[in-house]
Write a protein that holds these residues in place. Structure first.
Motif: not given
Length: 602
Positions: A285-298
């Motif tokens: 769950l943590s990985k799914t959420i983080l991957q979904s927001i970290l790439l566009p933020i970067g």
């Protein structure tokens, strides 16, 4: 000599914290008069000598730690001899050793540079620098989430003072903003830790990583929410969008050595994202959420930073926006969650830190030679060291824009190679190439204004312009140019050693993704081979650790597993407690009986 080395190795991680800690206390005890008196104070050479000696010792210690970590071993240091998760631990692994070397590689030339006049412009400069180093080293070495917060606060308090070094209205105004933002982040940090502790029952990183997948649904979601709250806090520290607007203006008003030293501050946030959100919160769950927001933020941070740089009207703000862009590039690498991508991000992280520091020091050189124009993007007369400054700017521009053959180019190539198996490969490649192109345009614009369009100096002795120009220094501020050359030399060496360094970062990325390794090294097991911890969290479900306690403790038999043998045999454990330990070990008939029981059960 061998005994000394054995002692040093045995207590290895703690020395990187103790060296700057004792140095800072020593410098405070030396006293510090007002900034106007420092130039004539007889103690000033002692301050500089102690400060530089400490940084050199810290750098040597960091290199030694790197040699230890390079063997692949992870050194665990139990403070007060209490094992995790009941005690506080320091962990020296490849990532922490890597960050320690980066910290001192930056601090050594900057403190050496600041020891010529800059440290005379405010009180306790050297003491605050070493408090900052103490916080940085502690943050990189701690294996506990709460102590990560503690060391964050130490480095932040030092940074508050350093930001105001040299005084001035602008520094005070933006200093208030900087303090306010970080106080809010600290409050969120504590709330996040409370959510994690309330659901997991532990704040040790290895223990949290082990327990999170085992939690019930509601507790699991609460823990993940706490982890995401920490991600917001780390994002503020790293200055990623949309919580990183504070960086360009804040760093722009800091004095030259302080701005250069602060380039490591954003990397602490990136380190924390990688260490905590990338490896501790390793559940799906943590990985799914983080991957979904970290790439566009970067991606957005990277593009926004370079566009902001193009629109800047002052050189120092320009550098701040370029730092934002580099932060976005590193976040893109982290968002891919692969060993190769993390290795590439770590390689690029060092480059972006050192080149930004060199650029800030160059800003000081340019400002000193432009008089009233300072670092504004306005056409002015040629600087007295026009050629030397232009060459330094040209090399820094090539490195920061990521052109071959320099380390910025290699770092981006490593990141692009790591996108091979990513479904977002095309958008990442296009964004990185676009940012590189815009960086070249931004650097060209600045060079065109400052150097190409520079006018011929006034040669009429009767004019005010001629008199003002003659008053400008004909050489760089003391040690200013030499500090730039040292950092550029380090980056050229970093480029030349790219292959072995990348192999080290590759090994580092693989190591920090190996949670079972940290679990086996940090957490103790009972006779049945079960880890001594608490899950789910119950306040009563703990061994009693009151040394003089005379109450019945059903978990007394576990005490030998969580403290050292020397402590157990010492005078601190009462005879009553010793008898409990022996009796319970003798009475245990089944391995399952060794697990923790609530105190109220007896």
């Amino acid at each position: 000599m061998s005994d000394l080395m054995q002692f040093f190795t045995q207590h290895a991680p703690i020395f990187s914290i103790l060296i700057p800690a004792f140095t800072s206390f020593m410098l405070v005890l030396l006293g510090n008069p007002g900034s106007g008196s420092l130039a004539h104070d007889q103690r000033q050479p002692w301050r500089r000598g102690v400060s530089l000696a400490s940084v050199i010792l810290g750098f040597a210690t960091a290199l030694y730690y790197l040699s230890l970590a390079n063997t692949g071993q992870v050194i665990v240091y139990n403070l007060s001899e209490w094992a995790a998760p009941f005690g506080i631990v320091l962990v020296l692994d490849q990532l922490s050793a890597f960050m320690l070397v980066l910290t001192y590689s930056l601090a050594l030339p900057i403190i050496w540079f600041a020891s010529k006049e800059w440290d005379e412009r405010g009180r306790y400069f050297h003491a605050m620098c070493h408090f900052l180093l103490m916080g940085l080293c502690g943050a990189f070495l701690t294996g506990d989430l709460f102590n990560l917060f503690v060391f964050f606060e130490i480095l932040l308090m030092a940074s508050y003072v350093l930001l105001l070094h040299g005084q001035g209205k602008a520094r005070f105004q933006l200093g208030i903003h900087y303090v306010t933002i970080n106080l809010l982040a600290s409050a969120l940090f504590l709330i996040g830790l409370g959510m994690i502790y309330g659901s997991v029952g532990s704040l040790n990183m290895a223990d949290v990583a082990r327990l999170i997948p085992l939690l019930e649904n509601d507790q699991h979601r609460l823990a993940v929410a706490g982890g995401l709250l920490l991600f917001v806090v780390f994002g503020i520290k790293a200055a990623m969008l949309p919580v990183g607007f504070w960086l360009p203006k804040t760093y722009a008003v800091a004095s030259t050595p302080v701005a250069a030293l602060f380039t490591i501050m954003t990397k602490v946030g990136i380190y924390a994202i990688l260490r905590v959100n990338g490896t501790v919160f390793d559940d799906s769950l943590s990985k799914t959420i983080l991957q979904s927001i970290l790439l566009p933020i970067g991606l957005i941070t990277s593009v926004y930073g370079v566009i902001g740089a193009i629109g800047s009207e002052r050189l120092r703000r320009f550098v701040g926006f370029m730092i934002l862009s580099s932060i976005g590039t590193i976040l893109v690498a982290i968002s891919l969650f692969s060993t190769e991508a993390w290795a590439a991000g770590l390689y690029y992280l060092v480059h972006s830190t050192l080149i930004a520091a060199a650029f800030y020091i160059l800003c000081g050189w340019i400002t000193s030679q432009r008089g009233m124009l300072k670092d504004h993007f306005k056409v002015g007369p040629r600087m007295k060291q026009h050629n030397a400054v232009a060459v330094a700017y040209f090399i820094i521009a090539l490195m920061m824009a990521g052109l071959p053959p320099f380390s910025g180019f290699l770092g981006k190539i490593f990141i692009l190679q790591a996108t091979a198996n990513s479904p977002y490969q095309l958008i990442i490649i296009l964004t990185v190439l676009l940012v590189s192109l815009l960086s070249i345009i931004a650097m060209t614009r600045v060079g065109f204004i400052l150097f190409w369009r520079a006018t011929k100096p006034e040669d009429n002795p009767e004019t005010e312009a001629y008199k003002a120009y003659q008053l400008l220094p004909s050489v760089a501020p003391k040690r200013n140019d030499k500090a730039i050359y040292l950092l550029l030399a380090a980056l050229i060496g970093y480029m030349a050693l790219a292959a072995p360094i990348y192999q080290y970062t590759l090994s580092t990325a693989a190591q920090i993704q190996n949670n079972p390794l940290y679990e086996s090294l940090l957490l103790k097991k009972d006779k049945a081979g079960e880890i001594i911890s608490v899950q789910p969290f119950t306040p009563e479900n703990l061994p009693e650790t009151k040394y003089g306690g005379e109450t019945a403790d059903p978990n007394a038999h576990l005490i030998p597993y969580v403290i050292s043998e020397n402590t157990l045999k010492g005078g601190h454990i009462s005879e009553y407690k010793q008898r409990q330990i022996l009796n319970q070990n003798a009475e245990l008939a089944h391995p399952d009986d060794t697990q923790l029981k609530p105190m109220e059960a007896q």
